[in-house]
Design an enzyme around this catalytic site. Sequence first.
Site, PDB file in Angstrom:
ATOM      1  N   ASP A  97      16.883 -11.088  -4.452  1.00 55.61           N
ATOM      2  CA  ASP A  97      18.189 -10.733  -5.025  1.00 55.61           C
ATOM      3  C   ASP A  97      18.743  -9.427  -4.442  1.00 55.61           C
ATOM      4  O   ASP A  97      19.955  -9.294  -4.274  1.00 55.61           O
ATOM      5  CB  ASP A  97      18.111 -10.655  -6.557  1.00 55.61           C
ATOM      6  CG  ASP A  97      18.207 -12.032  -7.214  1.00 55.61           C
ATOM      7  OD1 ASP A  97      18.403 -13.034  -6.495  1.00 55.61           O
ATOM      8  OD2 ASP A  97      18.090 -12.110  -8.458  1.00 55.61           O
ATOM      9  N   HIS A 156       0.811  -1.225   0.000  1.00 60.23           N
ATOM     10  CA  HIS A 156       0.000   0.000   0.000  1.00 60.23           C
ATOM     11  C   HIS A 156       0.845   1.275   0.000  1.00 60.23           C
ATOM     12  O   HIS A 156       0.354   2.340  -0.344  1.00 60.23           O
ATOM     13  CB  HIS A 156      -0.949  -0.009   1.201  1.00 60.23           C
ATOM     14  CG  HIS A 156      -1.945  -1.116   1.134  1.00 60.23           C
ATOM     15  ND1 HIS A 156      -2.901  -1.209   0.152  1.00 60.23           N
ATOM     16  CD2 HIS A 156      -2.122  -2.224   1.893  1.00 60.23           C
ATOM     17  CE1 HIS A 156      -3.634  -2.303   0.320  1.00 60.23           C
ATOM     18  NE2 HIS A 156      -3.170  -2.934   1.374  1.00 60.23           N
TER      19      HIS A 156
HETATM   20 MG    MG Z   1      -4.457  -6.575   3.820  1.00 61.84          MG
END
Ligand code: MG
Length: 264
Positions: free
Chosen positions: A88, A49
């Site tokens: 990586d 988010h």
């Molecule tokens: Mg969630």
Amino acid sequence: MIPPRLNRFKRMLQSSRTTIGLFMALANGYTAEIAAEADFDWLMIDGEHGPNDLRSILPQIQALGCRDVPTIVRPVTAETWLIKQLLDIGAQTLLLPMVDTAEQAAAIVAASRYPPHGVRGVGASLARASRWNGVKDYLHTAADELCLIPQVETRRAIADIEAIAAVPGVDAVFIGPSDLAADMGLIGQPTHPEVRAVIDEAIVRVVRAGRRVGIFAGDVPSFMRSVELGVSFVAVGSDVATFAQGTKALATQFRELAGGRQGR
Ligand code: MG
Ligand code: 3PY
């Protein structure tokens, strides 16, 4: 040769103590350094988010690595190619959103393992994780220091939570109250009693199965209840909310002292 980098979060998870952490969505290394000065057990760089991509996650991993802070990275999605890139650049603990089934969890584990145990592409000579091939036996030992945590955040996932937690290579599961509430038709109400009842039962089932479980619990009652039921790690807030609340409170306090004048 350089010895393998130990995953401190993975070790903390094995202890019986409940740890606390912060979600970081401000998306830069400088604020990550500030959070590292606080007394959290671990910090999570949020690419689900927060406006983070590989290039903003890297400096945060570097900043936290300098301070030896156990670091979790949450990608926007649990795709195989993205897991490869994050491993990586040196992420060792991944929190993977929206995992609904044991099959999806097994695919995540496969994405993190080199053949013949999985499908992770081999590019260790180009990878920070192996110190550009400087880490002894990286190709053979990398998986030992990885920690994979699927997020369980729908009713379907909750129904399968023991199976998801039992997938070999899964170290813990993490309950997402906000998405679970949304899935239950209670969007925006992650602390609703009906949601809480589902969460409580899910925690108990995972703990009873002898597996580790974490959760987001930003309010004291949810935190206390989760700890009481045996969660191993709790995200107790976010950098964004802390900054928003702090700046608002500061402005309000001094706006009042300034006599309510607008001054802008
Ligand atoms: Mg969630
Ligand atoms: C959720 O609550 O849905 C999360 O992903 C984590 O808090």
